[in-house]
Design a protein around this motif. Structure first.
Motif: not given
Length: 167
Positions: A16-26, A30-36, A41-47, A116-120
């Motif tokens: 589930h974690r790998k699928a979620m990070l893959a979808n967030m990375a896509c 595609e959109h150049k910035r997302i809110n999460t 966001a920190k996990a996505l940055k490393q991914f 805690d929300m962040a924009m990456i």
């Protein structure tokens, strides 16, 4: 205890974690910035940052390396559109950057559950943030003192007398 454990599990099983990070990375590509949330966001940055490094032109000089890197990135992202956009549009913008392709900006807390929300965002795609900063033309320099030394003229020393001493 979690001593030495570097992976944030995000409350999910590995698949589930790998699928979620893959979808967030896509979505990020595609959109150049997302809110999460900040943790995601920190996990996505490393991914996503190693994938962006693999897409850079200097890592794909031969056809064999380019094809191999595309297949590696596709294994993580699982989206042909995202891989195509990463290797064409994104890799052109980040070609001269030595790393640090994403930026995490904290936004505050979410209304419903106080998370805690962040924009990456991808750093080079934010024209508003980068508009006032001029482009750097210099590269990294060594500390060995290869540059020419210039002399600094001595600064004149003022007397210790003050205006009150006239009396």
């Amino acid at each position: 205890m979690r001593h030495g454990k570097k992976v944030n599990h995000l409350g999910r099983k590995a698949a589930h974690r790998k699928a979620m990070l893959a979808n967030m990375a896509c979505s990020l590509i595609e959109h150049k910035r997302i809110n999460t949330t900040v943790a995601k966001a920190k996990a996505l940055k490393q991914f996503v940052e190693p994938l962006i490094t693999k897409s850079k032109a200097e890592n794909n000089l031969t056809a064999d390396k380019g094809t191999h890197n595309r297949r590696i990135v596709f294994r993580y992202l699982r989206s042909k559109d995202a891989v195509t956009q990463l290797f064409s549009e994104v890799s052109e913008k980040v070609g001269d950057r030595p790393g640090g392709y994403t930026r995490v900006i904290k936004l505050g807390n979410r209304l419903g559950d106080n998370a805690d929300m962040a924009m990456i965002e991808l750093v080079d795609f934010n024209e508003i943030y980068n508009a006032d900063k001029p482009k750097k033309k210099t590269t990294r320099r060594s500390r060995r003192g290869s540059g020419a030394k210039t002399e600094v003229p001595p600064v004149p020393v003022a007397d210790n007398k003050t205006d009150d001493s006239e009396e």
